[in-house]
Design an enzyme around this catalytic site. Sequence first.
Site, PDB file in Angstrom:
ATOM      1  N   GLY A   1      38.819  27.812  37.653  1.00 21.23           N
ATOM      2  CA  GLY A   1      40.141  28.387  37.889  1.00 21.23           C
ATOM      3  C   GLY A   1      41.209  27.307  37.958  1.00 21.23           C
TER       4      GLY A   1
ATOM      5  CG  ASP B   1      34.675  29.946  37.820  1.00 19.14           C
ATOM      6  OD1 ASP B   1      35.638  29.470  38.431  1.00 19.14           O
ATOM      7  OD2 ASP B   1      34.713  31.065  37.248  1.00 19.14           O
TER       8      ASP B   1
ATOM      9  CB  ALA C   1      40.056  34.096  46.052  1.00 20.76           C
TER      10      ALA C   1
ATOM     11  CB  THR D   1      43.790  34.919  42.671  1.00 20.79           C
ATOM     12  OG1 THR D   1      43.335  34.962  41.315  1.00 20.79           O
ATOM     13  CG2 THR D   1      42.975  33.905  43.444  1.00 20.79           C
TER      14      THR D   1
ATOM     15  CB  THR E   1      47.380  32.876  50.349  1.00 22.64           C
ATOM     16  OG1 THR E   1      48.622  33.367  49.868  1.00 22.64           O
ATOM     17  CG2 THR E   1      46.709  33.992  51.141  1.00 22.64           C
TER      18      THR E   1
ATOM     19  CE1 TYR F   1      44.722  36.423  47.007  1.00 18.06           C
ATOM     20  CE2 TYR F   1      46.932  36.089  47.888  1.00 18.06           C
ATOM     21  CZ  TYR F   1      45.774  35.574  47.347  1.00 18.06           C
ATOM     22  OH  TYR F   1      45.647  34.219  47.143  1.00 18.06           O
TER      23      TYR F   1
ATOM     24  CE  LYS G   1      42.471  33.436  49.941  1.00 14.19           C
ATOM     25  NZ  LYS G   1      41.376  32.712  49.253  1.00 14.19           N
TER      26      LYS G   1
HETATM   27  N1  LIG Z   1      47.481  31.259  42.670  1.00 11.47           N
HETATM   28  C1  LIG Z   1      48.269  31.175  43.714  1.00 11.47           C
HETATM   29  O1  LIG Z   1      49.509  31.285  43.609  1.00 11.47           O
HETATM   30  C2  LIG Z   1      47.692  30.930  45.093  1.00 11.47           C
HETATM   31  C3  LIG Z   1      48.575  30.807  46.175  1.00 11.47           C
HETATM   32  C4  LIG Z   1      48.050  30.573  47.435  1.00 11.47           C
HETATM   33  C5  LIG Z   1      46.677  30.463  47.617  1.00 11.47           C
HETATM   34  N2  LIG Z   1      45.853  30.611  46.561  1.00 11.47           N
HETATM   35  C6  LIG Z   1      44.391  30.503  46.795  1.00 11.47           C
HETATM   36  O2  LIG Z   1      43.947  29.341  46.134  1.00 11.47           O
HETATM   37  C7  LIG Z   1      42.621  29.535  45.616  1.00 11.47           C
HETATM   38  C8  LIG Z   1      42.598  29.148  44.146  1.00 11.47           C
HETATM   39  O3  LIG Z   1      43.537  29.980  43.463  1.00 11.47           O
HETATM   40  P1  LIG Z   1      43.676  29.913  41.877  1.00 11.47           P
HETATM   41  O4  LIG Z   1      44.997  30.472  41.539  1.00 11.47           O
HETATM   42  O5  LIG Z   1      43.247  28.568  41.375  1.00 11.47           O
HETATM   43  O6  LIG Z   1      42.585  31.000  41.477  1.00 11.47           O
HETATM   44  P2  LIG Z   1      42.046  31.382  40.026  1.00 11.47           P
HETATM   45  O7  LIG Z   1      42.757  30.623  38.959  1.00 11.47           O
HETATM   46  O8  LIG Z   1      42.012  32.875  39.994  1.00 11.47           O
HETATM   47  O9  LIG Z   1      40.559  30.797  40.099  1.00 11.47           O
HETATM   48  C9  LIG Z   1      39.524  31.429  40.798  1.00 11.47           C
HETATM   49  C10 LIG Z   1      38.267  31.225  39.986  1.00 11.47           C
HETATM   50  O10 LIG Z   1      37.184  31.875  40.667  1.00 11.47           O
HETATM   51  C11 LIG Z   1      36.472  32.636  39.696  1.00 11.47           C
HETATM   52  N3  LIG Z   1      35.751  33.744  40.296  1.00 11.47           N
HETATM   53  C12 LIG Z   1      36.238  34.988  40.580  1.00 11.47           C
HETATM   54  N4  LIG Z   1      35.248  35.768  41.029  1.00 11.47           N
HETATM   55  C13 LIG Z   1      34.110  35.017  41.034  1.00 11.47           C
HETATM   56  C14 LIG Z   1      32.758  35.298  41.367  1.00 11.47           C
HETATM   57  N5  LIG Z   1      32.381  36.498  41.795  1.00 11.47           N
HETATM   58  N6  LIG Z   1      31.851  34.296  41.249  1.00 11.47           N
HETATM   59  C15 LIG Z   1      32.234  33.076  40.810  1.00 11.47           C
HETATM   60  N7  LIG Z   1      33.500  32.758  40.451  1.00 11.47           N
HETATM   61  C16 LIG Z   1      34.426  33.731  40.563  1.00 11.47           C
HETATM   62  C17 LIG Z   1      37.564  33.128  38.782  1.00 11.47           C
HETATM   63  O11 LIG Z   1      37.051  33.656  37.574  1.00 11.47           O
HETATM   64  P3  LIG Z   1      37.861  34.891  36.874  1.00 11.47           P
HETATM   65  O12 LIG Z   1      39.178  34.304  36.430  1.00 11.47           O
HETATM   66  O13 LIG Z   1      36.980  35.314  35.766  1.00 11.47           O
HETATM   67  O14 LIG Z   1      38.051  35.935  37.943  1.00 11.47           O
HETATM   68  C18 LIG Z   1      38.370  31.859  38.593  1.00 11.47           C
HETATM   69  O15 LIG Z   1      37.806  31.009  37.613  1.00 11.47           O
HETATM   70  C19 LIG Z   1      42.282  30.994  45.905  1.00 11.47           C
HETATM   71  O16 LIG Z   1      41.436  31.053  47.012  1.00 11.47           O
HETATM   72  C20 LIG Z   1      43.606  31.656  46.209  1.00 11.47           C
HETATM   73  O17 LIG Z   1      43.471  32.721  47.121  1.00 11.47           O
HETATM   74  C21 LIG Z   1      46.323  30.830  45.298  1.00 11.47           C
END
Ligand SMILES: NC(=O)c1ccc[n+]([C@@H]2O[C@H](COP(=O)([O-])OP(=O)(O)OC[C@H]3O[C@@H](n4cnc5c(N)ncnc54)[C@H](OP(=O)(O)O)[C@@H]3O)[C@@H](O)[C@H]2O)c1
Length: 300
Positions: free
Chosen positions: A10, A30, A72, A74, A113, A137, A141
């Site tokens: 991710g 992943d 997560a 997300t 988050t 969400y 979280k």
């Molecule tokens: N993005 C934001 O703006 C933001 C803001 C604040 C906090 N966060 C937190 O930061 C963290 C990283 O966020 P991110 O934006 O980098 O997330 P992301 O790009 O959605 O990456 C999450 C990765 O986990 C994978 N995943 C989902 N379900 C899974 C499963 N069952 N088994 C194994 N892997 C799985 C996803 O695959 P798929 O894509 O196929 O689902 C994706 O590759 C998260 O915990 C999020 O809550 C994010």
Amino acid sequence: MKILITGSSGMLGQALCAKLADRHEVIGIDIKEVAECKLQLADFFQLDITDRNLIIQKIEEVAPDIIIHCAAYTDVDGCESNPEKAQELNVATTATIAEGCKLTSSYMIYISTDFVFDGKKKSPYTEKDRPNPINIYGKTKLEGEDAVKDMLDKYLIIRTSWLFGKGGKNFVDIILNRAKKEKELKVVNDQIGCPTYAIDLAGAVASVISNQLPVISGRLLNITNSGSCTWYEFAREIFGLANISGVDIMPISSEELGRPARRPKMSVLDNTKFREISDRYLPPWRDALKRYLEERKNNK
Ligand SMILES: NC(=O)c1ccc[n+]([C@@H]2O[C@H](COP(=O)([O-])OP(=O)(O)OC[C@H]3O[C@@H](n4cnc5c(N)ncnc54)[C@H](OP(=O)(O)O)[C@@H]3O)[C@@H](O)[C@H]2O)c1
């Protein structure tokens, strides 16, 4: 150190793998294929972490010093229509990962988050402010945070916000892609937050691991780029830096946009504690945005 990263393909996971692989043994997990980063295929396991037995077995086999749990559900609006999936991945699976950490005495870093807050505060949220999520969400979280707190002594919860970077669905890419197709973009101007570059956050996490993890007081830490803006202001900056012309951007309200999930109107995180322990702030988000646009250009 041996560091296992969930969600390694991710947006944040990729940046963490790239940053940490120089100095540590990094293992990625992943559901998607190995991302294009410094991770070797041998250090990557493609598996579904909601499979309890499989993930516990893998954690015991790897026996890492640290697990950084990034995976997560997300999709903030998706969580509203599929709360069962949000509960399973963001809460139950986080508890399973914490259980794995307990079994192997691993340190757990859980990425959380700004959406744990309701957005009613008029100044930036500190680690001491009481969360009150207003969407599924944020609620799941926060329950994930609670599961980690309840089960472990050795953990750190890092709250961040508005992530952008390669390898994930993010606002910068969405705006640039829409600007290629549309003549007028309507962008929300009544939500304020801190855009954060995944690469800068990964650097901060790496430095906390190297310098502060053994001595950190309190187990919750806000880390974002410096400064804040609305989504509309963010979009205008993207337009300016990417030299986009001939497309109008219109400010609108959250109500006008009408997304399924409510968002906090103000979710700026206060980084004072991070500054106190690391003696620095992350760079301003505008500077980070410039570097991300360069990264995109160089990757074409
Ligand atoms: N993005 C934001 O703006 C933001 C803001 C604040 C906090 N966060 C937190 O930061 C963290 C990283 O966020 P991110 O934006 O980098 O997330 P992301 O790009 O959605 O990456 C999450 C990765 O986990 C994978 N995943 C989902 N379900 C899974 C499963 N069952 N088994 C194994 N892997 C799985 C996803 O695959 P798929 O894509 O196929 O689902 C994706 O590759 C998260 O915990 C999020 O809550 C994010």
